[in-house]
Scaffold this motif. Structure first.
Motif, mmCIF file in Angstrom:
data_model
loop_
_atom_site.group_PDB
_atom_site.id
_atom_site.type_symbol
_atom_site.label_atom_id
_atom_site.label_comp_id
_atom_site.label_asym_id
_atom_site.label_seq_id
_atom_site.Cartn_x
_atom_site.Cartn_y
_atom_site.Cartn_z
ATOM 1 N N SER A 1 100.212 10.504 7.992
ATOM 2 C CA SER A 1 99.900 11.168 9.402
ATOM 3 C C SER A 1 99.483 11.955 9.696
ATOM 4 C CB SER A 1 101.741 11.001 9.549
ATOM 5 O OG SER A 1 102.485 11.994 9.178
ATOM 6 N N PHE A 2 99.563 13.046 10.787
ATOM 7 C CA PHE A 2 99.233 13.996 10.887
ATOM 8 C C PHE A 2 100.241 15.152 10.959
ATOM 9 C CE2 PHE A 2 97.756 17.743 14.128
ATOM 10 C CZ PHE A 2 97.087 16.803 13.886
ATOM 11 N N VAL A 3 101.217 15.011 11.005
ATOM 12 C CA VAL A 3 102.790 15.508 10.540
ATOM 13 C C VAL A 3 102.469 15.966 9.494
ATOM 14 C CG1 VAL A 3 104.932 15.975 10.684
ATOM 15 C CG2 VAL A 3 103.803 14.872 12.731
ATOM 16 N N SER A 4 102.558 14.915 8.614
ATOM 17 C CA SER A 4 102.551 14.927 7.225
ATOM 18 C C SER A 4 101.249 16.032 6.692
ATOM 19 C CB SER A 4 102.726 13.711 6.583
ATOM 20 O OG SER A 4 101.902 12.921 6.679
ATOM 21 N N ALA A 5 100.325 15.835 7.194
ATOM 22 C CA ALA A 5 99.148 16.852 6.558
ATOM 23 C C ALA A 5 99.227 18.287 7.312
ATOM 24 C CB ALA A 5 98.340 15.994 7.515
ATOM 25 N N CYS A 6 100.080 18.408 8.044
ATOM 26 C CA CYS A 6 100.813 20.151 8.573
ATOM 27 C C CYS A 6 101.628 20.338 7.401
ATOM 28 C CB CYS A 6 101.471 19.675 10.060
ATOM 29 S SG CYS A 6 100.502 19.383 10.917
ATOM 30 N N GLY A 7 102.437 19.402 7.202
ATOM 31 C CA GLY A 7 103.349 20.105 6.168
ATOM 32 C C GLY A 7 103.245 20.663 4.938
ATOM 33 N N SER A 8 101.937 19.359 4.740
ATOM 34 C CA SER A 8 101.579 19.604 3.713
ATOM 35 C C SER A 8 100.752 20.976 2.540
ATOM 36 C CB SER A 8 100.540 18.248 2.877
ATOM 37 O OG SER A 8 99.645 18.716 1.749
ATOM 38 N N ILE A 9 99.755 21.594 4.301
ATOM 39 C CA ILE A 9 98.522 22.029 3.761
ATOM 40 C C ILE A 9 99.452 23.276 4.367
ATOM 41 C CG2 ILE A 9 97.777 22.196 6.832
ATOM 42 C CD1 ILE A 9 96.161 22.624 3.064
ATOM 43 N N ARG A 10 101.159 23.744 4.937
ATOM 44 C CA ARG A 10 101.133 24.939 5.970
ATOM 45 C C ARG A 10 101.582 25.125 3.896
ATOM 46 N NH1 ARG A 10 103.803 22.944 9.461
ATOM 47 N NH2 ARG A 10 102.860 24.285 11.115
ATOM 48 N N GLU A 11 102.851 23.910 3.175
ATOM 49 C CA GLU A 11 103.603 24.305 2.281
ATOM 50 C C GLU A 11 102.338 25.159 0.428
ATOM 51 O OE1 GLU A 11 104.803 22.423 -2.190
ATOM 52 O OE2 GLU A 11 104.751 21.253 -0.368
ATOM 53 N N LYS A 12 100.968 24.285 1.183
ATOM 54 C CA LYS A 12 99.659 24.916 0.344
ATOM 55 C C LYS A 12 99.664 26.559 0.330
ATOM 56 C CE LYS A 12 97.937 20.438 -1.484
ATOM 57 N NZ LYS A 12 98.959 19.865 -1.087
ATOM 58 N N THR A 13 99.283 26.936 1.880
ATOM 59 C CA THR A 13 98.973 27.578 1.973
ATOM 60 C C THR A 13 100.207 29.326 2.271
ATOM 61 O OG1 THR A 13 98.853 27.047 4.024
ATOM 62 C CG2 THR A 13 97.554 26.715 3.554
ATOM 63 N N GLY A 14 101.340 28.619 1.888
ATOM 64 C CA GLY A 14 102.879 29.314 2.282
ATOM 65 C C GLY A 14 102.239 30.376 0.900
ATOM 66 N N GLN A 15 101.920 29.291 0.301
ATOM 67 C CA GLN A 15 101.945 30.143 -1.654
ATOM 68 C C GLN A 15 100.797 31.809 -1.826
ATOM 69 O OE1 GLN A 15 101.717 26.825 -4.009
ATOM 70 N NE2 GLN A 15 103.265 26.243 -3.436
ATOM 71 N N VAL A 16 99.919 31.279 -0.674
ATOM 72 C CA VAL A 16 98.963 32.699 -1.087
ATOM 73 C C VAL A 16 99.318 34.109 -0.219
ATOM 74 C CG1 VAL A 16 96.246 33.518 -0.394
ATOM 75 C CG2 VAL A 16 97.043 30.516 -0.648
ATOM 76 N N GLU A 17 99.187 35.166 -1.101
ATOM 77 C CA GLU A 17 99.738 36.447 -0.400
ATOM 78 C C GLU A 17 98.788 36.816 0.076
ATOM 79 O OE1 GLU A 17 100.686 38.496 -3.944
ATOM 80 O OE2 GLU A 17 102.970 36.559 -4.707
ATOM 81 N N GLU A 18 97.316 36.955 -0.003
ATOM 82 C CA GLU A 18 96.383 37.596 0.374
ATOM 83 C C GLU A 18 96.304 37.219 1.689
ATOM 84 O OE1 GLU A 18 95.883 35.585 -2.067
ATOM 85 O OE2 GLU A 18 94.830 35.990 -3.978
ATOM 86 N N PHE A 19 96.292 38.242 2.408
ATOM 87 C CA PHE A 19 96.242 38.543 4.195
ATOM 88 C C PHE A 19 94.455 38.724 4.655
ATOM 89 C CE2 PHE A 19 96.114 39.670 8.548
ATOM 90 C CZ PHE A 19 96.869 38.257 8.953
ATOM 91 N N PRO A 20 93.676 38.473 5.096
ATOM 92 C CA PRO A 20 94.092 36.909 5.473
ATOM 93 C C PRO A 20 93.503 35.910 4.751
ATOM 94 C CG PRO A 20 92.510 37.768 6.065
ATOM 95 C CD PRO A 20 92.622 38.826 5.711
ATOM 96 N N ILE A 21 93.698 34.868 4.398
ATOM 97 C CA ILE A 21 94.082 33.574 3.129
ATOM 98 C C ILE A 21 92.009 33.737 2.438
ATOM 99 C CG2 ILE A 21 93.379 31.587 4.422
ATOM 100 C CD1 ILE A 21 95.448 29.969 3.146
ATOM 101 N N CYS A 22 91.352 33.796 3.317
ATOM 102 C CA CYS A 22 89.975 33.787 2.691
ATOM 103 C C CYS A 22 89.310 35.198 2.954
ATOM 104 C CB CYS A 22 89.588 32.787 2.961
ATOM 105 S SG CYS A 22 88.652 32.613 4.079
ATOM 106 N N PRO A 23 88.940 36.250 2.525
ATOM 107 C CA PRO A 23 87.635 37.141 3.119
ATOM 108 C C PRO A 23 86.582 36.858 4.516
ATOM 109 C CG PRO A 23 87.410 37.075 0.687
ATOM 110 C CD PRO A 23 88.487 35.627 1.301
#
Length: 352
Positions: A291-313
């Protein structure tokens, strides 16, 4: 792997194989049918659990140009390619994937160029993509064919090697594959992919590093490789939990190897590569999550572990790409996923 020490092959053709029992025979046969015969063929069995090892051994028993390496456990395609490279003795290396095949004249045409008085480090050529419905799509080299020396490479190739500014899709003048290039063993031994933990983009980082450090490259106008993208072995058919981190890791590796040298064009292209890796990881969630909701949750979990801001140059990215990066960086995953879905739809319409 047994080898006749008196052999002196010009080419070493290396095939990493993993559970390729349905496709390996067509692949190997396309090499054995080459009109040019001065080559060795190294089959690297990367821990296959089907009948692939027995098929490889049968071929080796029938032709003394064929050598088989059994790696025992599955270590990944980068490690398998490297193992074949380290055991090879040919002057030039030709990589072929176990579910693809090559044109009968590839080695002959390559030898005509590579055995000349001004032999290049790389012989690059086009490929044909076999689509899911069996349709063949041609991808020739995107540059004028001929020999490019270092100054011409720096002027015409490197500024748009990985991606051409403003393109809607990832289009560079040099493909990211190793399989549409024949590379001197000397160059590869210095610039093979040393990060064998990469399961995606491992060919990308190696191909561009070799291209960047080559002194001479010959670009052919011919298509000699057949890329069977939708075989059952293709990584595009499976969900990869670590794809997001793998993409970031590949970008870091590329910066270490060819970045940070005062070349702004290369730096920006690496940034664009990392951006495309981010989009690919998000698209994978849309493709495989229920589902769209589960996709949102999964990518939020992965990107939330990145300390750099922004997430890529963002240097070198377009305005819309920068907006996308900041959406994800601020945790606005829902609109980012909607944007991804809209772009994929547009691309499908555009390709038709």
């Amino acid at each position: 792997m047994n080898r006749d020490k008196t052999e002196s092959p010009f080419f070493s053709v290396i095939i990493p194989v993993y559970n390729n029992e349905k496709t390996i025979e067509k692949c190997v046969d396309s090499i054995l049918l080459q009109s040019y015969e001065n080559f060795e063929l190294i089959l690297v069995n990367d821990g296959s659990t089907d009948s692939t090892p027995e098929i490889c051994d049968r071929y080796a028993g029938a032709d003394n140009r064929i050598h088989v390496i059994h790696m025992g456990e599955n270590k990944g395609v980068a490690a398998a390619r490297n193992e074949g490279l380290f055991r090879s003795v040919g002057r030039y290396i030709c990589y072929v994937d176990g579910d693809d095949w090559i044109d009968r004249e590839l080695l002959q045409e390559a030898a005509c160029i590579l055995q000349g008085p001004d032999s290049p480090d790389i012989f690059s050529f086009g490929y044909t993509l076999i689509e899911e419905n069996g349709k063949l799509t041609s991808y020739p080299c995107f540059v004028r064919p001929g020999l490019y020396r270092k100054r011409r490479l720096e002027r015409e190739i490197y500024p748009r090697m990985m991606r051409t500014r403003g393109q809607m899709t990832w289009v560079g003048v040099v493909s990211s594959s190793l399989c549409d290039k024949i590379i001197s063993r000397e160059l590869l031994m210095k610039h093979y992919c040393q990060d064998t933990s990469l399961f995606a983009y491992e060919d990308f980082v190696c191909a561009y590093e070799c291209m960047y450090f080559a002194d001479k490259v010959y670009f052919s106008s011919e298509n000699f490789y057949y890329y069977n993208r939708f075989s059952g072995c293709s990584m595009h058919q499976r969900y990869h939990k670590e794809l997001f981190e793998n993409s970031r890791q590949a970008a870091r590796y590329l910066r270490l190897r060819i970045g940070r040298r005062g070349n702004d064009a290369i730096e920006e292209q690496i940034n664009q590569f990392q951006f495309d890796g981010l989009v690919s990881a998000i698209y994978q969630e849309l493709q495989f999550r229920p589902s769209f909701v589960s996709a949102c949750g999964s990518i939020r979990e992965k990107t939330g572990q990145v300390e750099e801001f922004p997430i890529c140059p963002v240097d070198g990215l377009t305005f819309s790409e920068k907006c996308y990066v900041y959406l994800v960086s601020f945790g606005h995953i829902y609109p980012a996923l909607l944007a991804t879905k809209a772009v994929i739809l547009l691309l499908r319409i555009w390709r038709k």
